[in-house]
Design a protein around this motif. Structure first.
Motif, PDB file in Angstrom:
ATOM      1  N   UNK A   1      64.387  45.362 -61.971  1.00 43.42           N
ATOM      2  CA  UNK A   1      63.973  44.931 -60.629  1.00 43.42           C
ATOM      3  C   UNK A   1      62.587  45.477 -60.251  1.00 43.42           C
ATOM      4  N   UNK A   2      62.204  46.622 -60.832  1.00 43.69           N
ATOM      5  CA  UNK A   2      60.874  47.163 -60.537  1.00 43.69           C
ATOM      6  C   UNK A   2      59.770  46.411 -61.282  1.00 43.69           C
ATOM      7  N   UNK A   3      60.141  45.761 -62.396  1.00 49.41           N
ATOM      8  CA  UNK A   3      59.143  45.014 -63.175  1.00 49.41           C
ATOM      9  C   UNK A   3      58.634  43.797 -62.403  1.00 49.41           C
ATOM     10  N   UNK A   4      59.433  43.335 -61.432  1.00 48.50           N
ATOM     11  CA  UNK A   4      58.990  42.204 -60.611  1.00 48.50           C
ATOM     12  C   UNK A   4      58.896  42.621 -59.130  1.00 48.50           C
ATOM     13  N   UNK A   5      58.646  43.888 -58.875  1.00 47.56           N
ATOM     14  CA  UNK A   5      58.564  44.390 -57.492  1.00 47.56           C
ATOM     15  C   UNK A   5      57.463  43.677 -56.710  1.00 47.56           C
ATOM     16  N   UNK A   6      57.628  43.602 -55.381  1.00 55.00           N
ATOM     17  CA  UNK A   6      56.607  42.955 -54.536  1.00 55.00           C
ATOM     18  C   UNK A   6      55.268  43.677 -54.666  1.00 55.00           C
TER      19      UNK A   6
END
Ligand SMILES: [Zn+2]
Length: 556
Positions: free
Chosen positions: A164-169
């Protein structure tokens, strides 16, 4: 019947052995095709009973891994399964060598006989130790990946939680996450290289022992490639390079503008919006409820299917601590019941279960009365059409799941699916090169990957990240380790699902009718014959890919 009421009976191996011993002898002595086919029907009943008990045991265990009784049954099944498979193979050899082949082919299908031939050419007693070693190497890779502990922002994550952090805002956050990801792979890359090197050499040795030049042919046999081979796949990849790659480059440029950056970097991968990728608005229970409303509206067939699943407790999708991870669809033949297992966690993955896994389950449901077992022995490039097409057929109901971001979801899903096509082909071409030249060093293999990325993903900018620049990205792709040449199935299926997308936008009812037809055809005929019958173009035909891209361009 409700799942909780389905009786479970422990499989008695003595009974299995005596059944197959008698069946093999009776089948060899059959005096006519009719007689042999009647015996074959006994095999269906017996194997359906066994398979049902296997699926029930696995499912009960997966739904609560803390119950000791279920865990014991699961262990017992793992122990007896190879023995059952061996007896089944032995019996099917008798069917394959039947003097009444023509009669049986008519009953069971030519496809089934072709599959038996491929299976017979894929194994002998001599390679069993190599196959055991192959399995051990795969487990070693899986364990290594599953045990990853990646330090990030003061916490420790495994690979799936880091995602989820790899596509964080926030761009800085995802840049740091990608660095942590790359650092992890750098720390284990030699070990992964070693496992893969051994796998390639092991599989090559198996192929040589069976009389092949290299593993490619054998790999195709093991994937049950009964209707197309290397030449067709190579032609398809060429079409993708010519048509999809330039199209995907345009999509990336669109994505760049959307997220408002000067230049796309690798840590912007799969990021589509500045306000984050859309997530479902409801609770897991609400998602399931929305799924029911959706399938009731979509068609009478899907309404019946979803109600059947709910009434008979065939979904176990809500997350619980005692459940196994992951998700899948399976089928209990005795009760003609598909089952779906998942762990809902409030992400768009939950909606994928409702669309994708339910697509598989729906196909299982509509073909539940097919008596000839072989007619449902789907190969993967076909099975994935059922699931991937359902993702598109359910587009108009996405507001139930994503609220006012339904449009964003649809845009993201389509762009993501299109972007996947060249990537999937790259994974396939990489493996062909690797198994054609098994003597390559790990460094040479990485150089091959780096070169393919320039052809298939020219927009990718890895900046100065050494691991990715040098061609290490493939090490995270489990399919390359688990089952060579498997990955292209997703690509072929995705292309056909996109054909359905184009079709349904022009005439939803016609497209749905033909989708149902394809589901019903199941595995009765060869791949391209079935596509033609359902009014679809084969991805192997010249211009199919080009024409599809032209249509898709209008939608982006
Ligand atoms: Zn699937």
């Amino acid at each position: 019947m409700k799942f909780s009421e389905m009786p479970y009976k422990r499989i008695d191996m003595d009974e299995v052995k005596s059944f197959f011993t008698k069946l093999i002898s009776d089948s060899k002595n059959a005096k006519s095709g009719e007689e042999q086919f009647e015996l074959h029907k006994k095999y269906y009943d017996f194997i359906n009973e066994i398979k049902s008990n296997l699926v029930i045991a696995n499912f009960r265990h997966d739904c609560d891994t803390t119950i000791e009784e279920y865990a014991k049954e699961k262990d017992y099944i793992d122990e007896i399964l190879p023995g059952i498979n061996q007896l089944e193979t032995e019996y099917l050899k008798v069917v394959f060598e039947s003097p009444y082949r023509d009669f049986l082919e008519q009953k069971i299908s030519k496809v089934a006989f072709k599959n038996m031939e491929l299976a017979n050419n894929s194994i002998n007693d001599k390679i069993i130790p190599l196959m055991q070693e192959e399995n051990a190497l795969i487990s070693k890779y899986d364990k290594l990946i599953a045990s990853a502990k990646i330090p990030f922002d003061g916490e420790e994550y495994n690979l799936s939680l880091l995602r989820k952090f790899l596509t964080a805002d926030d761009r800085e956050t995802r840049k740091r996450a990608w660095k942590a990801y790359s650092d992890y792979f750098t720390s284990v890359t030699d070990e992964i290289d070693d496992i893969y090197d051994k796998l390639v050499k092991n599989r090559t040795a198996q192929a040589k022992e069976l009389g092949y030049d290299n593993y490619v042919e054998l790999g195709y046999n093991r994937m049950n490639r009964n209707a197309y081979r290397r030449k067709e796949v190579e032609g398809f990849r060429k079409q993708v390079k010519e048509s999809f790659v330039p199209f995907v480059c345009e999509i990336q440029e669109l994505r760049r503008k959307n997220i408002g950056v000067d230049a796309l970097k690798y840590y912007d991968n799969e990021v589509y919006f500045t306000n984050g990728n859309p997530a479902p608005t409801g609770t897991p229970e609400e998602i399931l409820k929305a799924g029911q409303e959706m399938y009731r509206e979509l068609s009478p067939e899907t309404a019946e299917f979803f109600d059947f699943m709910t009434e008979n407790e065939l979904f176990d999708v809500l997350g619980r601590k005692t459940k196994k991870q992951g998700g899948y669809m399976d089928f209990i033949p005795k009760y003609k019941s598909p089952i779906i297992f998942a762990n809902f966690n409030g992400t768009s993955g939950d909606v994928d279960v409702i669309t994708h896994e339910c697509g598989h389950a729906f196909q299982g449901y509509v073909t539940r009365d097919i008596e000839i077992k072989e007619h449902n022995d789907l190969t993967m490039e076909t099975a994935e059409i059922h699931s991937m097409s359902m993702e598109y057929f359910t587009y108009q109901w996405m507001d139930k799941f994503f609220g006012d971001r339904a449009d964003d979801y649809r845009k993201m899903h389509l762009m993501d699916s299109i972007t996947f096509i060249p990537y999937g082909c790259m994974v396939d071409e990489f493996q062909h090169i690797v198994y054609d030249k098994p003597e390559m060093t790990p460094a040479e293999r990485k150089a091959v990957w780096a070169d393919l990325e320039k052809q298939y993903r020219p927009w990718l900018d890895y900046e100065d990240d050494e691991f990715f620049v040098n061609g290490g990205f493939w090490q995270k792709q489990g399919h390359i380790f688990w089952q060579p040449f498997y990955y292209i199935d997703y690509v072929l299926a995705s292309v056909v699902a996109m054909e359905f997308k184009v079709w349904m936008d022009k005439d939803f009812n016609e497209a749905w009718k033909h989708y149902l037809q394809l589901c019903n055809l199941s595995a009765k005929d060869f791949y391209e014959n079935e596509l033609a019958e359902a009014g679809l173009e084969s991805p192997f035909k010249a211009d199919t890919v080009k024409n599809l891209v032209e249509e898709l361009k209008k939608k982006i």
